[in-house]
Design a protein around this motif. Structure first.
Motif, PDB file in Angstrom:
ATOM      1  N   ALA A   1       0.830  -1.203   0.000  1.00 61.85           N
ATOM      2  CA  ALA A   1       0.000   0.000   0.000  1.00 61.85           C
ATOM      3  C   ALA A   1       0.864   1.253   0.000  1.00 61.85           C
ATOM      4  O   ALA A   1       1.786   1.401   0.811  1.00 61.85           O
ATOM      5  CB  ALA A   1      -0.916   0.002   1.222  1.00 61.85           C
ATOM      6  N   MET A   2       0.551   2.149  -0.940  1.00 59.70           N
ATOM      7  CA  MET A   2       1.273   3.418  -1.077  1.00 59.70           C
ATOM      8  C   MET A   2       0.310   4.424  -1.696  1.00 59.70           C
ATOM      9  O   MET A   2      -0.577   4.044  -2.457  1.00 59.70           O
ATOM     10  CB  MET A   2       2.493   3.210  -1.985  1.00 59.70           C
ATOM     11  CG  MET A   2       3.357   4.438  -2.198  1.00 59.70           C
ATOM     12  SD  MET A   2       4.734   4.090  -3.358  1.00 59.70           S
ATOM     13  CE  MET A   2       3.901   4.293  -4.947  1.00 59.70           C
TER      14      MET A   2
ATOM     15  N   GLY B   1       2.648  12.574  -1.545  1.00 62.97           N
ATOM     16  CA  GLY B   1       1.699  11.526  -1.167  1.00 62.97           C
ATOM     17  C   GLY B   1       2.035  10.869   0.162  1.00 62.97           C
ATOM     18  O   GLY B   1       1.647   9.737   0.426  1.00 62.97           O
ATOM     19  N   HIS B   2       2.746  11.595   1.002  1.00 58.79           N
ATOM     20  CA  HIS B   2       3.109  11.051   2.308  1.00 58.79           C
ATOM     21  C   HIS B   2       1.848  10.749   3.118  1.00 58.79           C
ATOM     22  O   HIS B   2       0.890  11.509   3.105  1.00 58.79           O
ATOM     23  CB  HIS B   2       3.980  12.077   3.050  1.00 58.79           C
ATOM     24  CG  HIS B   2       4.613  11.543   4.311  1.00 58.79           C
ATOM     25  ND1 HIS B   2       3.896  11.278   5.448  1.00 58.79           N
ATOM     26  CD2 HIS B   2       5.900  11.217   4.596  1.00 58.79           C
ATOM     27  CE1 HIS B   2       4.726  10.815   6.390  1.00 58.79           C
ATOM     28  NE2 HIS B   2       5.941  10.774   5.890  1.00 58.79           N
ATOM     29  N   CYS B   3       1.840   9.620   3.829  1.00 55.16           N
ATOM     30  CA  CYS B   3       0.708   9.263   4.693  1.00 55.16           C
ATOM     31  C   CYS B   3       1.228   8.834   6.059  1.00 55.16           C
ATOM     32  O   CYS B   3       2.317   8.288   6.181  1.00 55.16           O
ATOM     33  CB  CYS B   3      -0.082   8.092   4.105  1.00 55.16           C
ATOM     34  SG  CYS B   3      -1.026   8.518   2.630  1.00 55.16           S
TER      35      CYS B   3
ATOM     36  N   ALA C   1      -4.584   6.785  -1.470  1.00 56.60           N
ATOM     37  CA  ALA C   1      -5.437   7.942  -1.755  1.00 56.60           C
ATOM     38  C   ALA C   1      -6.907   7.536  -1.739  1.00 56.60           C
ATOM     39  O   ALA C   1      -7.784   8.378  -1.587  1.00 56.60           O
ATOM     40  CB  ALA C   1      -5.084   8.535  -3.115  1.00 56.60           C
ATOM     41  N   SER C   2      -7.179   6.261  -1.913  1.00 59.48           N
ATOM     42  CA  SER C   2      -8.582   5.849  -2.015  1.00 59.48           C
ATOM     43  C   SER C   2      -9.042   4.902  -0.909  1.00 59.48           C
ATOM     44  O   SER C   2     -10.131   4.351  -0.987  1.00 59.48           O
ATOM     45  CB  SER C   2      -8.843   5.217  -3.390  1.00 59.48           C
ATOM     46  OG  SER C   2      -7.945   4.156  -3.601  1.00 59.48           O
ATOM     47  N   VAL C   3      -8.216   4.712   0.116  1.00 57.40           N
ATOM     48  CA  VAL C   3      -8.699   3.940   1.268  1.00 57.40           C
ATOM     49  C   VAL C   3      -8.559   4.786   2.539  1.00 57.40           C
ATOM     50  O   VAL C   3      -7.616   5.544   2.680  1.00 57.40           O
ATOM     51  CB  VAL C   3      -7.946   2.594   1.470  1.00 57.40           C
ATOM     52  CG1 VAL C   3      -8.158   1.678   0.278  1.00 57.40           C
ATOM     53  CG2 VAL C   3      -6.471   2.796   1.721  1.00 57.40           C
TER      54      VAL C   3
END
Ligand SMILES: [Zn+2]
Ligand SMILES: [Zn+2]
Length: 217
Positions: free
Chosen positions: A80-81, A136-138, A113-115
């Motif tokens: 996941a990314m 896109g860091h999470c 981005a979508s979960v």
């Protein structure tokens, strides 16, 4: 219950976290930084099955061990990314800038981005988009365990650098204010480099974003 095995790996001492729900034996790796075999060995020792790799972001030192892990596992782990990290991932995480060439491993298949949440055994983690260090860091937050895995967003006494391609200082500060400082003060911060901290400690003492910043005597 969430079990966390921290490992400091690779050429820039990156924190990799092997996490598991020991009741089910399901394990995930947050930032398989380097030395995939060492990460696998820690899981095997405990009888855990690594089924997922979660990337806070795509700098080379946060997924340099992914290929070794994926090559050793059958079935393949879910990776996941955030999709905004894809260009950086394609470039091998920018490692060439520092003289490192890594094997990227399999293409991530879950777009953060979508979960909104990720599950691990009986545990749930909230995905918190936190751009600034990279687009896109999470960060990953487990409310049940009161732990935030903050990647290179915020460190004990520091923040992620924003001078690399894709960095954005204003976005970084906004991410910290809205996604970290809104959590309860006791929340543990386990970051991508350095020592463990808490939300309360950083809110008060962080020299870049804490209450005491810019205070002149
Ligand atoms: Zn980074
Ligand atoms: Zn890093």
């Amino acid at each position: 219950m969430l079990e966390i095995i921290p490992l400091v790996l690779g050429p820039v001492s990156t924190n990799c976290y092997l996490i598991a729900d020991p009741d089910s034996g399901d394990a995930a790796v947050i930032d398989p930084a380097w030395e995939g075999q060492a990460i696998l060995a820690e899981a095997q020792k405990r009888g855990w099955k690594i089924g997922q790799l979660w990337y806070t972001h795509a700098h080379f030192d946060h997924f340099g061990g992914a290929a070794e892990i994926a090559n050793a596992l059958d079935p393949q782990p879910v990776i996941a990314m955030h999709s905004a990290e894809q260009p950086l991932w394609e470039m091998g995480g920018g490692g060439a800038l520092f003289g490192f060439k890594i094997d990227k491993g399999p293409q991530p298949s879950v777009d953060l981005a979508s979960v909104r949440t990720l599950g691990l055994g009986g545990l749930t983690f909230e995905v918190r988009p936190t751009p600034g260090h990279t687009p896109g860091h999470c960060a990953f937050y487990c409310a049940g365990a009161a732990v935030l895995f903050s990647g290179d967003l915020i460190f004990q006494g520091g923040v992620g650098r924003t001078d690399l391609p894709g960095g954005d200082w204003d976005a970084l500060v906004e991410s910290i204010r809205t996604q970290v400082f809104t959590l309860s003060e006791e929340t543990r911060i386990l970051s991508g480099h350095g020592e463990e901290s808490t939300v309360g400690e950083e809110k008060q003492f962080n020299p870049f974003v804490g209450e005491g910043r810019n205070s002149e005597g």
